[in-house]
Motif scaffolding. Structure first.
Motif, PDB file in Angstrom:
ATOM      1  N   ARG A 100       0.759  -1.172  -0.024  1.00 45.85           N
ATOM      2  CA  ARG A 100       0.127  -0.066  -0.024  1.00 45.85           C
ATOM      3  C   ARG A 100       0.647   1.192   0.115  1.00 45.85           C
ATOM      4  O   ARG A 100       0.611   2.175  -0.505  1.00 45.85           O
ATOM      5  N   SER A 112      -1.322  12.412   4.456  1.00 41.80           N
ATOM      6  CA  SER A 112      -1.923  11.981   5.543  1.00 41.80           C
ATOM      7  C   SER A 112      -2.046  10.442   5.437  1.00 41.80           C
ATOM      8  O   SER A 112      -2.108   9.547   6.288  1.00 41.80           O
ATOM      9  N   GLN A 113      -2.324  10.021   3.944  1.00 49.14           N
ATOM     10  CA  GLN A 113      -2.517   8.863   3.865  1.00 49.14           C
ATOM     11  C   GLN A 113      -1.136   8.166   4.082  1.00 49.14           C
ATOM     12  O   GLN A 113      -1.290   6.798   4.564  1.00 49.14           O
ATOM     13  N   GLU A 158       1.203   8.788   6.202  1.00 48.75           N
ATOM     14  CA  GLU A 158       1.306   8.521   7.662  1.00 48.75           C
ATOM     15  C   GLU A 158       0.454   7.392   8.207  1.00 48.75           C
ATOM     16  O   GLU A 158       1.010   6.827   8.890  1.00 48.75           O
ATOM     17  N   GLY A 159      -0.851   7.674   7.635  1.00 51.81           N
ATOM     18  CA  GLY A 159      -1.627   6.415   7.953  1.00 51.81           C
ATOM     19  C   GLY A 159      -1.015   5.119   7.831  1.00 51.81           C
ATOM     20  O   GLY A 159      -1.256   4.010   8.367  1.00 51.81           O
ATOM     21  N   THR A 160      -0.615   4.932   6.627  1.00 52.63           N
ATOM     22  CA  THR A 160       0.207   3.706   6.195  1.00 52.63           C
ATOM     23  C   THR A 160       1.391   3.247   6.840  1.00 52.63           C
ATOM     24  O   THR A 160       1.386   1.987   7.223  1.00 52.63           O
ATOM     25  N   ASN A 187       1.527   4.016  10.010  1.00 56.60           N
ATOM     26  CA  ASN A 187       1.139   3.671  11.407  1.00 56.60           C
ATOM     27  C   ASN A 187       0.612   2.150  11.108  1.00 56.60           C
ATOM     28  O   ASN A 187       0.799   1.291  11.933  1.00 56.60           O
ATOM     29  N   ARG A 188      -0.008   1.877   9.984  1.00 50.47           N
ATOM     30  CA  ARG A 188      -0.651   0.485   9.682  1.00 50.47           C
ATOM     31  C   ARG A 188       0.518  -0.417   9.469  1.00 50.47           C
ATOM     32  O   ARG A 188       0.291  -1.641  10.206  1.00 50.47           O
ATOM     33  N   VAL A 203       1.637  -1.403  13.202  1.00 51.61           N
ATOM     34  CA  VAL A 203       0.772  -2.184  13.667  1.00 51.61           C
ATOM     35  C   VAL A 203       0.766  -3.395  13.369  1.00 51.61           C
ATOM     36  O   VAL A 203       0.914  -4.424  14.035  1.00 51.61           O
ATOM     37  N   ARG A 259       4.004  -4.961  14.561  1.00 55.45           N
ATOM     38  CA  ARG A 259       3.878  -5.675  15.915  1.00 55.45           C
ATOM     39  C   ARG A 259       2.669  -6.896  16.141  1.00 55.45           C
ATOM     40  O   ARG A 259       3.228  -7.651  17.046  1.00 55.45           O
ATOM     41  N   ARG A 311      11.441   6.184  14.436  1.00 53.29           N
ATOM     42  CA  ARG A 311      10.357   7.099  14.455  1.00 53.29           C
ATOM     43  C   ARG A 311      10.502   7.926  13.086  1.00 53.29           C
ATOM     44  O   ARG A 311      11.320   8.244  12.835  1.00 53.29           O
ATOM     45  N   ASP A 332      -8.104   8.394   6.187  1.00 48.76           N
ATOM     46  CA  ASP A 332      -7.175   9.216   6.772  1.00 48.76           C
ATOM     47  C   ASP A 332      -7.103  10.540   6.607  1.00 48.76           C
ATOM     48  O   ASP A 332      -7.009  11.400   7.589  1.00 48.76           O
ATOM     49  N   ALA A 333      -7.318  10.967   5.276  1.00 46.62           N
ATOM     50  CA  ALA A 333      -7.300  12.353   4.848  1.00 46.62           C
ATOM     51  C   ALA A 333      -8.597  13.215   5.716  1.00 46.62           C
ATOM     52  O   ALA A 333      -8.086  14.329   6.062  1.00 46.62           O
ATOM     53  N   LYS A 361      -7.743  13.620   9.299  1.00 42.16           N
ATOM     54  CA  LYS A 361      -6.818  14.551   9.458  1.00 42.16           C
ATOM     55  C   LYS A 361      -7.378  15.933   9.349  1.00 42.16           C
ATOM     56  O   LYS A 361      -7.109  16.794  10.345  1.00 42.16           O
ATOM     57  N   GLY A 396      -6.628  -1.763  12.727  1.00 43.64           N
ATOM     58  CA  GLY A 396      -5.154  -1.990  12.215  1.00 43.64           C
ATOM     59  C   GLY A 396      -4.560  -0.816  12.039  1.00 43.64           C
ATOM     60  O   GLY A 396      -3.351  -0.859  11.503  1.00 43.64           O
ATOM     61  N   GLY A 397      -4.937   0.141  12.865  1.00 42.57           N
ATOM     62  CA  GLY A 397      -3.987   1.440  13.020  1.00 42.57           C
ATOM     63  C   GLY A 397      -4.495   2.567  11.951  1.00 42.57           C
ATOM     64  O   GLY A 397      -3.762   3.339  11.580  1.00 42.57           O
ATOM     65  N   GLY A 400      -6.748   5.991  10.569  1.00 40.58           N
ATOM     66  CA  GLY A 400      -6.819   7.044  11.134  1.00 40.58           C
ATOM     67  C   GLY A 400      -5.884   8.001  11.034  1.00 40.58           C
ATOM     68  O   GLY A 400      -4.934   7.880  10.439  1.00 40.58           O
TER      69      GLY A 400
END
Lengths: 199, 429
Positions: free
Chosen positions: A49, A136-137, A139-141, A143-144, A147, A150, A193, B280-281, B284, B421-422, B424
């Motif tokens: 992704r 933002s996408q 950043e979200g990815t 983070n996914r 996760v 983990r 990070r 996500d957008a 945000k 799954g994270g 947002g």
């Protein structure tokens, strides 16, 4: 009549044996192996992704920051490397392949971080709606991905422990001789990070 | 070969029930699973126990059980001790209150016999705690019992036990139990642990969130927490979301709006099922435009209200979507393990009725895997039970009313089993 009773008795004995074996976790190794594999496919999924987001991001940044050709090229090259890394079917039990995969992804993370950092220098870019959405996408990815990693680490931990502890070790040495412990991510990247930029 | 298999099967038969029992988490020195104590009382007791440990180097752990999972409270206590890894390192005492069983137990290491032997624990259970429990005063019983135990543990072992020894716990700095992270309980749709929302806002948010779930089955929960315990807001939010299991099982349509005022962090954590709707957008955008500016001006109620309004607007996207969502596919799946366990339980019952346990034990003795008779000192763990069966009428009948009020949740609400799954995004202000 008597043989019927004996048959029933044998069947009952077999059932009891089966049940107590099930209670003993004879299924733990295969089910935990499948769980870890499922988590791994989620990791791959999220990395993919991220790779899919990059061409759009690079195009958008190019429109505003042509002079940053070096950084842009580095991202494109890192993406190409990361997506071209062969993922062999036995990657989870193959330390070398796993390490290669991890290195390629880490490199891509690094060059993406640099790209996002330089974009801070371009106010027009920063206020571009398309860029904001992509950012933002991304950043979200990221983070996914963390996760998913983990979850994978936790699943592998459970599986590897099962292979080495009682009663799992009994089954590992008899029924599931082919099962090897799985590779897991090293902590180094886990603590890293994405660069935080204040404005 | 056959014999070996039989031995393994037997071993497993005994190992299986142990793995099937679930245990509460050891998240502090007070594990109040039955919710007998108020938050304040629990904290005060935690501090006392921490002091005891710091100054007298003796550990007291107070446990209240919602149920002993079909075991006796005594056995469950022993199992808990094993589960929590408290078997090594002596000088430890556990006070276990089984709320449904109406039975309390004090278990302690034999090295503490000088303090707690000679009927001290029996007196605490019978004279200090039992009268309180019988009168329906559960918090009082737990606190008084703990205090009496502390008093017994800090006096010199040779000193005769006083019936009402004053608690001489030195007031030192608060010592915190090292916990990886503390998560608030899901007490409702609005969990204002940081206490930043006014009552009117809480009530109006709760109504909006309930209405959203009634209409769309999406579970949106608002939470404020005192601290992230050093975690990133992303990790904390994801773990909290999974702990609370927001959203319906299979649909994973939960959303968590989290605010950590101490760290000035906001996060909207989105369940798998809503990642396509609440992207996500969008999250945000909501954080940056609806929430952060108001938080910056210290208008927490206003920021939360606007944030929730915007999220609801996105989630409640229109009649067309609503129609699709209105038909949830509910598949009833009984885990195969449950069937096995049921049959297994039956087998165990029949074998124990048939008196097979004795021969099996003898077999184990013969193999040298089991002791024939517990020698003195073999059980390093003394067990002092007390049951208030005699006066249990008042105990069980008054219990219902006493802890539904102490729970503190006015709307009964729980997560539906969803996962995240994270998805947002997060922001600060």
């Amino acid at each position: 009549m008597r043989s019927l009773a004996r048959l029933a008795g044998r069947f009952g004995l077999l059932a009891i044996l089966g049940i107590s074996l099930a209670g003993c976790g004879v299924n733990n190794i295969p089910s935990q192996e499948e769980a870890a594999k499922a988590k791994w496919s989620q990791v791959l999924n999220q990395y993919q992704r991220r790779a899919d987001l990059i061409p759009n991001l690079v195009e958008t940044v190019k429109g505003y920051a042509k002079q940053e050709a070096q950084v842009l090229e580095a991202v494109v090259a890192a993406r190409a490397r990361a997506t071209s890394v062969q993922v062999p079917p036995d990657i989870l039990t193959n330390p070398e392949a796993f390490k290669k995969f991890q290195e390629a992804q880490t490199q891509l993370s690094g060059s993406l971080g640099r790209l996002l950092a330089i974009s801070e220098n371009y106010p027009d870019l920063k206020s571009n709606q398309n860029f904001l959405a992509l950012q933002s996408q991304l950043e979200g990815t990221e983070n996914r991905i963390s996760v998913a990693r983990r979850d994978y680490i936790e699943a592998v931990q459970a599986y590897n422990t099962e292979l080495k502890t009682f009663p799992g070790v009994l089954w590992a040495s008899t029924l599931y001789k082919g099962n090897k412990p799985m590779e897991t991510f090293t902590i180094a990247e886990e603590t890293k990070r994405p660069p935080q930029v204040k404005f | 070969m056959r014999k070996v298999l039989a031995i393994i099967a037997l071993l497993c038969a005994f190992a299986a029930p142990a793995t099937a029992v679930d245990y509460p988490q050891l998240d502090g020195r007070v594990v109040d699973e039955a919710r007998l104590l108020s938050d304040g009382a629990k904290r005060a007791l935690e501090n006392k126990l921490a002091n005891l440990e710091a100054h007298a180097s003796k550990q007291l752990i107070v446990v209240t059980l919602a149920s002993a999972r079909g075991m006796t409270v005594d056995d469950y206590g022993l199992a808990l001790r094993k589960q929590w890894g408290l078997e090594v390192n002596g000088k430890r005492v556990m006070l276990i209150v089984g709320s449904t069983e109406g039975r309390s137990v004090i278990q302690y290491d034999t090295s503490l016999k000088g303090y707690l032997g000679e009927g001290v624990t029996e007196r605490i259970l019978e004279q200090t705690m039992k009268p309180r429990f019988s009168a329906g005063d559960f918090p009082g019983g737990v606190i008084d019992g703990s205090n009496a135990l502390i008093a017994a543990l800090i006096r010199a072992p040779s000193e005769p036990a006083l019936a009402s020894a004053p608690v001489r716990v030195a007031q030192a700095d608060e010592i915190r139990v090292p916990a990886t992270a503390e998560y608030p309980a899901l007490s409702g749709r609005v969990v204002d642990d940081a206490g930043e929302l006014d009552a009117a806002t809480r009530e109006s948010l709760r109504a909006k969130l309930a209405a959203l779930e009634a209409k769309t089955t999406h579970q949106l929960v608002v939470a404020t927490v005192k601290s992230l315990n050093g975690n990133s807001v992303e990790e904390y939010a994801n773990r909290l979301f999974r702990r609370w299991q927001l959203g319906q099982r299979g649909k994973n349509n939960g959303v968590l709006l989290l605010h950590a005022p101490a760290e000035r962090k906001i996060r909207i954590e989105v369940g798998y099922g809503l990642e396509g709707t609440l992207t996500d957008a969008i999250t945000k955008y909501i954080i940056a435009n609806a929430i952060a500016p108001r938080f910056k001006a210290n208008d927490f109620s206003g920021g939360m209200t606007r944030g929730v309004d915007d999220i609801i607007k996105v989630l409640d996207g229109g009649a067309e979507e609503f129609k699709q969502r209105a038909a949830p596919k509910q598949s009833w799946n009984l885990p195969p393990d449950a069937i096995f366990m049921a049959i297994f339980a039956l087998v165990i019952i029949t074998t124990s009725m048939g008196g097979l346990i004795g021969p099996i034990h003898a077999f184990f003795v013969w193999l040298g895997w089991a002791k024939k008779k517990p020698k003195s000192g073999f059980w390093h763990w003394m067990n002092t039970p007390s049951s208030y069966g005699g006066s249990s009428g008042s105990w069980s009948s008054s219990s219902g009313s006493s802890w539904s009020s102490s729970g503190g949740s006015s709307d009964s609400f729980s997560g539906g089993g969803g996962d995240s799954g994270g998805g947002g995004s997060s922001g600060d202000y």
